[in-house]
Motif scaffolding. Structure first.
Motif, PDB file in Angstrom:
ATOM      1  N   ILE A  20      18.809  16.771  70.692  1.00  0.00           N
ATOM      2  CA  ILE A  20      18.955  18.017  71.448  1.00  0.00           C
ATOM      3  C   ILE A  20      20.425  18.262  71.768  1.00  0.00           C
ATOM      4  CG2 ILE A  20      18.407  19.160  73.637  1.00  0.00           C
ATOM      5  CD1 ILE A  20      15.672  17.578  73.494  1.00  0.00           C
ATOM      6  N   LYS A  21      21.124  17.225  72.205  1.00  0.00           N
ATOM      7  CA  LYS A  21      22.555  17.356  72.528  1.00  0.00           C
ATOM      8  C   LYS A  21      23.331  17.872  71.313  1.00  0.00           C
ATOM      9  CE  LYS A  21      26.714  14.703  73.232  1.00  0.00           C
ATOM     10  NZ  LYS A  21      27.333  13.399  73.262  1.00  0.00           N
ATOM     11  N   GLU A  22      23.065  17.306  70.146  1.00  0.00           N
ATOM     12  CA  GLU A  22      23.775  17.705  68.925  1.00  0.00           C
ATOM     13  C   GLU A  22      23.413  19.127  68.509  1.00  0.00           C
ATOM     14  OE1 GLU A  22      22.750  14.548  66.238  1.00  0.00           O
ATOM     15  OE2 GLU A  22      23.934  13.080  67.376  1.00  0.00           O
ATOM     16  N   PHE A  23      22.193  19.554  68.801  1.00  0.00           N
ATOM     17  CA  PHE A  23      21.722  20.888  68.428  1.00  0.00           C
ATOM     18  C   PHE A  23      22.229  21.964  69.386  1.00  0.00           C
ATOM     19  CE2 PHE A  23      18.594  24.327  68.231  1.00  0.00           C
ATOM     20  CZ  PHE A  23      18.456  24.489  66.860  1.00  0.00           C
ATOM     21  N   LEU A  24      22.425  21.621  70.649  1.00  0.00           N
ATOM     22  CA  LEU A  24      22.745  22.580  71.711  1.00  0.00           C
ATOM     23  C   LEU A  24      23.887  23.543  71.368  1.00  0.00           C
ATOM     24  CD1 LEU A  24      21.978  23.542  74.566  1.00  0.00           C
ATOM     25  CD2 LEU A  24      23.504  21.769  75.475  1.00  0.00           C
ATOM     26  N   PRO A  25      25.007  23.072  70.822  1.00  0.00           N
ATOM     27  CA  PRO A  25      26.094  24.027  70.522  1.00  0.00           C
ATOM     28  C   PRO A  25      25.777  24.958  69.339  1.00  0.00           C
ATOM     29  CG  PRO A  25      26.884  21.741  70.461  1.00  0.00           C
ATOM     30  CD  PRO A  25      25.404  21.700  70.608  1.00  0.00           C
ATOM     31  N   HIS A  26      24.707  24.669  68.623  1.00  0.00           N
ATOM     32  CA  HIS A  26      24.359  25.437  67.420  1.00  0.00           C
ATOM     33  C   HIS A  26      23.050  26.197  67.597  1.00  0.00           C
ATOM     34  CE1 HIS A  26      27.543  23.048  65.684  1.00  0.00           C
ATOM     35  NE2 HIS A  26      26.909  21.961  66.074  1.00  0.00           N
ATOM     36  N   ARG A  27      22.772  26.588  68.849  1.00  0.00           N
ATOM     37  CA  ARG A  27      21.534  27.318  69.122  1.00  0.00           C
ATOM     38  C   ARG A  27      21.451  28.550  68.239  1.00  0.00           C
ATOM     39  NH1 ARG A  27      21.658  28.822  75.150  1.00  0.00           N
ATOM     40  NH2 ARG A  27      23.870  28.932  74.717  1.00  0.00           N
ATOM     41  N   PRO A  28      20.266  28.830  67.708  1.00  0.00           N
ATOM     42  CA  PRO A  28      20.119  30.030  66.883  1.00  0.00           C
ATOM     43  C   PRO A  28      20.155  31.289  67.747  1.00  0.00           C
ATOM     44  CG  PRO A  28      17.983  28.999  67.216  1.00  0.00           C
ATOM     45  CD  PRO A  28      19.013  28.085  67.846  1.00  0.00           C
ATOM     46  N   MET A  29      20.625  32.343  67.166  1.00  0.00           N
ATOM     47  CA  MET A  29      20.578  33.653  67.809  1.00  0.00           C
ATOM     48  C   MET A  29      19.876  34.584  66.839  1.00  0.00           C
ATOM     49  SD  MET A  29      21.754  33.573  70.790  1.00  0.00           S
ATOM     50  CE  MET A  29      22.597  32.348  71.779  1.00  0.00           C
ATOM     51  N   PRO A  30      18.836  35.244  67.189  1.00  0.00           N
ATOM     52  CA  PRO A  30      18.246  35.233  68.512  1.00  0.00           C
ATOM     53  C   PRO A  30      17.503  33.917  68.790  1.00  0.00           C
ATOM     54  CG  PRO A  30      16.869  36.531  67.047  1.00  0.00           C
ATOM     55  CD  PRO A  30      18.088  36.118  66.259  1.00  0.00           C
ATOM     56  N   THR A  31      17.405  33.584  70.065  1.00  0.00           N
ATOM     57  CA  THR A  31      16.710  32.374  70.481  1.00  0.00           C
ATOM     58  C   THR A  31      15.196  32.578  70.372  1.00  0.00           C
ATOM     59  OG1 THR A  31      16.517  33.050  72.783  1.00  0.00           O
ATOM     60  CG2 THR A  31      18.551  31.857  72.152  1.00  0.00           C
TER      61      THR A  31
END
Length: 189
Positions: free
Chosen positions: A162-173
């Motif tokens: 989750i930590k590694e994914f957090l900066p790469h959140r998809p948009m739209p969420t």
């Protein structure tokens, strides 16, 4: 003031959400996160015996207050890890209505049915059959930004993912997509 980030963990009772949340507080190193758990809010309630109707009302009001507490904490810039069970459709709808969808990383916490039943029995602090009852309900909406399976990875590994994914959140969420699907009349804040 920028809104805080919300890592929203959804899964059945005994799926490992609280363990992942505790690990997230240890591993996420960019910001100050608070763990808000629905069980903690339930534990604050009066200890006297409540009748079925009174209990149903109290539980609904507790969960609605919980959702608004998450929103208030994030609104003033706090980063939040949410530990919740979206086993009734109104809970998701309420969260979609009160949380800024672009701030939410929606994480499905999955675990095999056999394992959640085993964990529930080992815990001894949950009604028997609760996890099995919730198993099909909590993921009915079918849309997440990220999923973890705690029957295949431990809490620390899930938190690190989750930590590694957090900066790469998809948009739209996922919350943005779900709000558009279920609450199309509410504009994105």
């Amino acid at each position: 003031m920028a809104s805080g980030r919300i890592i929203f963990l959804n899964g059945t009772s005994s799926s490992g959400k609280s363990s992942i949340a505790r690990e997230l507080l240890r591993v996420v190193d960019d910001g100050v996160f608070f763990h808000l758990a629905v069980d903690s809010f339930n534990a604050m309630r009066t200890k006297r015996e409540l009748g079925p109707a009174e209990l149903d009302t109290a539980l609904r009001q507790t969960r609605m207050g919980f959702h608004r507490s998450i929103a208030a904490m994030a609104e003033v810039g706090n980063d939040i890890v949410v530990d919740h069970v979206l086993s009734e459709s109104w809970r998701l709808l309420d969260c979609l209505a009160v949380l800024r969808p672009q701030d939410v990383l929606f994480v499905g916490v999955r675990c095999s049915l056999d394992e959640v039943v085993r964990r529930e029995q080992a815990r001894g602090d949950r009604p028997s059959g609760l996890a099995a009852h919730q198993f099909e309900l909590v993921h009915n909406h079918g849309d997440y930004d990220l999923e973890c399976d705690t029957s295949k990875a431990d809490a620390r590994e899930c938190a690190q993912h989750i930590k590694e994914f957090l900066p790469h959140r998809p948009m739209p969420t996922a919350f943005t997509r779900l709000r558009g699907r279920y609450l199309p009349g509410i504009p994105e804040a």
